[in-house]
Design a protein around this motif. Structure first.
Motif, mmCIF file in Angstrom:
data_model
loop_
_atom_site.group_PDB
_atom_site.id
_atom_site.type_symbol
_atom_site.label_atom_id
_atom_site.label_comp_id
_atom_site.label_asym_id
_atom_site.label_seq_id
_atom_site.Cartn_x
_atom_site.Cartn_y
_atom_site.Cartn_z
ATOM 1 N N PHE A 64 9.910 1.884 -3.341
ATOM 2 C CA PHE A 64 9.292 2.064 -2.027
ATOM 3 C C PHE A 64 7.815 2.422 -2.173
ATOM 4 C CE2 PHE A 64 13.294 1.999 0.223
ATOM 5 C CZ PHE A 64 12.948 1.736 1.545
ATOM 6 N N HIS A 65 7.535 3.343 -3.059
ATOM 7 C CA HIS A 65 6.153 3.793 -3.230
ATOM 8 C C HIS A 65 5.244 2.644 -3.676
ATOM 9 C CE1 HIS A 65 2.856 6.511 -3.999
ATOM 10 N NE2 HIS A 65 2.733 6.001 -5.217
ATOM 11 N N ILE A 66 5.660 1.923 -4.684
ATOM 12 C CA ILE A 66 4.816 0.834 -5.191
ATOM 13 C C ILE A 66 4.689 -0.272 -4.153
ATOM 14 C CG2 ILE A 66 4.611 -0.973 -6.948
ATOM 15 C CD1 ILE A 66 5.878 1.019 -8.938
ATOM 16 N N SER A 67 5.781 -0.595 -3.470
ATOM 17 C CA SER A 67 5.724 -1.652 -2.446
ATOM 18 C C SER A 67 4.709 -1.319 -1.365
ATOM 19 C CB SER A 67 7.099 -1.852 -1.798
ATOM 20 O OG SER A 67 8.027 -2.332 -2.718
ATOM 21 N N SER A 68 4.750 -0.070 -0.912
ATOM 22 C CA SER A 68 3.855 0.296 0.189
ATOM 23 C C SER A 68 2.423 0.517 -0.270
ATOM 24 C CB SER A 68 4.392 1.531 0.918
ATOM 25 O OG SER A 68 4.415 2.640 0.057
ATOM 26 N N LYS A 69 2.236 1.137 -1.418
ATOM 27 C CA LYS A 69 0.884 1.476 -1.856
ATOM 28 C C LYS A 69 0.167 0.329 -2.572
ATOM 29 C CE LYS A 69 1.117 5.667 -0.326
ATOM 30 N NZ LYS A 69 0.362 6.081 0.846
ATOM 31 N N LYS A 73 3.162 -3.241 1.832
ATOM 32 C CA LYS A 73 4.354 -3.728 2.526
ATOM 33 C C LYS A 73 5.335 -2.579 2.661
ATOM 34 C CE LYS A 73 3.871 -8.448 0.960
ATOM 35 N NZ LYS A 73 4.467 -9.595 0.322
ATOM 36 N N ALA A 74 5.776 -2.336 3.876
ATOM 37 C CA ALA A 74 6.756 -1.287 4.136
ATOM 38 C C ALA A 74 8.149 -1.898 4.051
ATOM 39 C CB ALA A 74 6.531 -0.673 5.505
ATOM 40 N N PRO A 75 8.882 -1.597 2.983
ATOM 41 C CA PRO A 75 10.211 -2.191 2.822
ATOM 42 C C PRO A 75 11.182 -1.712 3.904
ATOM 43 C CG PRO A 75 9.461 -1.179 0.782
ATOM 44 C CD PRO A 75 8.519 -0.753 1.859
ATOM 45 N N ALA A 81 12.643 -3.377 -1.036
ATOM 46 C CA ALA A 81 11.617 -2.817 -1.918
ATOM 47 C C ALA A 81 11.671 -3.469 -3.298
ATOM 48 C CB ALA A 81 11.795 -1.305 -2.041
ATOM 49 N N PHE A 82 12.865 -3.625 -3.841
ATOM 50 C CA PHE A 82 13.006 -4.257 -5.148
ATOM 51 C C PHE A 82 12.605 -5.731 -5.097
ATOM 52 C CE2 PHE A 82 15.221 -0.439 -6.105
ATOM 53 C CZ PHE A 82 15.189 -0.307 -7.483
ATOM 54 N N THR A 83 12.933 -6.388 -4.008
ATOM 55 C CA THR A 83 12.562 -7.796 -3.846
ATOM 56 C C THR A 83 11.049 -7.942 -3.799
ATOM 57 O OG1 THR A 83 14.646 -8.253 -2.705
ATOM 58 C CG2 THR A 83 12.863 -9.847 -2.401
ATOM 59 N N ILE A 84 10.376 -7.048 -3.086
ATOM 60 C CA ILE A 84 8.914 -7.077 -3.023
ATOM 61 C C ILE A 84 8.329 -6.917 -4.430
ATOM 62 C CG2 ILE A 84 6.870 -5.795 -2.237
ATOM 63 C CD1 ILE A 84 8.535 -5.175 0.364
#
Length: 145
Positions: A64-69, A73-75, A81-84
């Protein structure tokens, strides 16, 4: 696929340290005791479930953290989140299905969608413990770039 300045590297490293703190003794237990010895102690089974559950939750927190930061992208959920991360080259595509199965397993433990036999818990732990290290290595590769 470069980590950016918005990622809280220390936060990620703390989560990784937590996973290692949970998985290392679990691995030692599985190497030093037989399944039948472990199955005789319900508290060991509960501990194994807890260690797996919270380690997977730490993985989800990292994703979640890496996806958003890093990717802005907000999973929607852990799977997203893993897909992103896989779509952006942080995680290897060939490992994505494994990580998604880990999330499903965690959901079964937490939400009790279905009872999981203790033997199955041990089998999953014994045969898939290395998946945590694979995830950690992929994340470390990303944040150290």
């Amino acid at each position: 696929m470069t980590a950016n300045k918005y990622i809280d590297r220390d936060r990620i490293l703390r989560k990784i340290a937590y996973i290692k703190e949970e998985v290392t003794p679990l691995n030692e237990l599985l190497q030093n005791k037989t399944f039948s010895e472990i199955l005789k102690d319900k508290w060991q089974i509960k501990g194994i479930k807890y260690s797996l559950q919270t380690s997977i939750e730490a993985m989800i927190d990292i994703a979640f953290h890496i996806s958003s930061k890093a990717f802005n992208k907000a999973p929607v959920d852990g799977r997203d989140a893993f897909t992103i991360l896989a779509q952006n080259g942080v995680l290897k595509e060939e490992n994505l299905l494994t990580y998604l199965k880990m999330i499903a397993f965690r959901n079964k433990i937490v939400h009790g969608y279905q009872s999981i036999e203790d033997e199955k818990i041990l089998e999953i732990a014994k045969n898939n413990i290395s998946d945590f290290n694979n995830f950690i290595n992929e994340i470390l590769t990303f944040i150290n770039e």
